[in-house]
Design an enzyme around this catalytic site. Sequence first.
Site, PDB file in Angstrom:
ATOM      1  CG  ASN A  62      -7.595  -6.964   4.174  1.00 47.56           C
ATOM      2  OD1 ASN A  62      -8.161  -5.988   3.696  1.00 47.56           O
ATOM      3  ND2 ASN A  62      -8.241  -7.862   4.898  1.00 47.56           N
ATOM      4  CB  CYS A  73      -1.685  -6.959   6.570  1.00 49.88           C
ATOM      5  SG  CYS A  73      -1.935  -8.192   7.853  1.00 49.88           S
ATOM      6  CD  GLU A  75      -1.714  -2.430   7.923  1.00 49.75           C
ATOM      7  OE1 GLU A  75      -2.182  -3.358   7.207  1.00 49.75           O
ATOM      8  OE2 GLU A  75      -2.080  -2.236   9.090  1.00 49.75           O
ATOM      9  CB  CYS A 115       1.515  -4.561   9.641  1.00 48.54           C
ATOM     10  SG  CYS A 115       0.607  -5.510   8.396  1.00 48.54           S
TER      11      CYS A 115
END
Length: 162
Positions: A62, A73, A75, A115
Amino acid sequence: MIKKQLTSEIEIYDDISELDKDTQELMKKSLEARKKAYAPYSHFLVGAALLLDNEEVVLGSNQENASYPSGLCAERTAIYWAGANYPENKILKIAISASSVKKKNDQPIPPCGACRQAIAEYEQKQNHPIEIYFMGLEGKVVKVSSLADILPLAFENKYLEL
């Protein structure tokens, strides 16, 4: 009126050692990626590691910004990098580790809503489920076989087709 029940299935492992060797390595890479997080505001560190079908591993952490919506983020950092650099390859697995600098959290921490939607988009794009593994600082690891297990009514691109 029709009433339907949605069900999800998850697997819970006591720790990383219960995962198969390849997934253990992927989770360890997410732990390393977490160390590279830039989180001076939330003090919440997240690392992600993606395994692609060409055996490439893509990492993300992140990255915050004083203007909160401008951060990203772990992901999505990894997913978008993979999409930009390996657009023809499928994402097979995502390993996510998250922890707070200010308090110990050993509970598995799933992806946030934004996400989840990004993962859903890539599952739709590649027409193939993505295994998701997530954990906290240490301890238990949760596995879902597809994003649909944690976001069963995802917004899909078919809604945009005219």
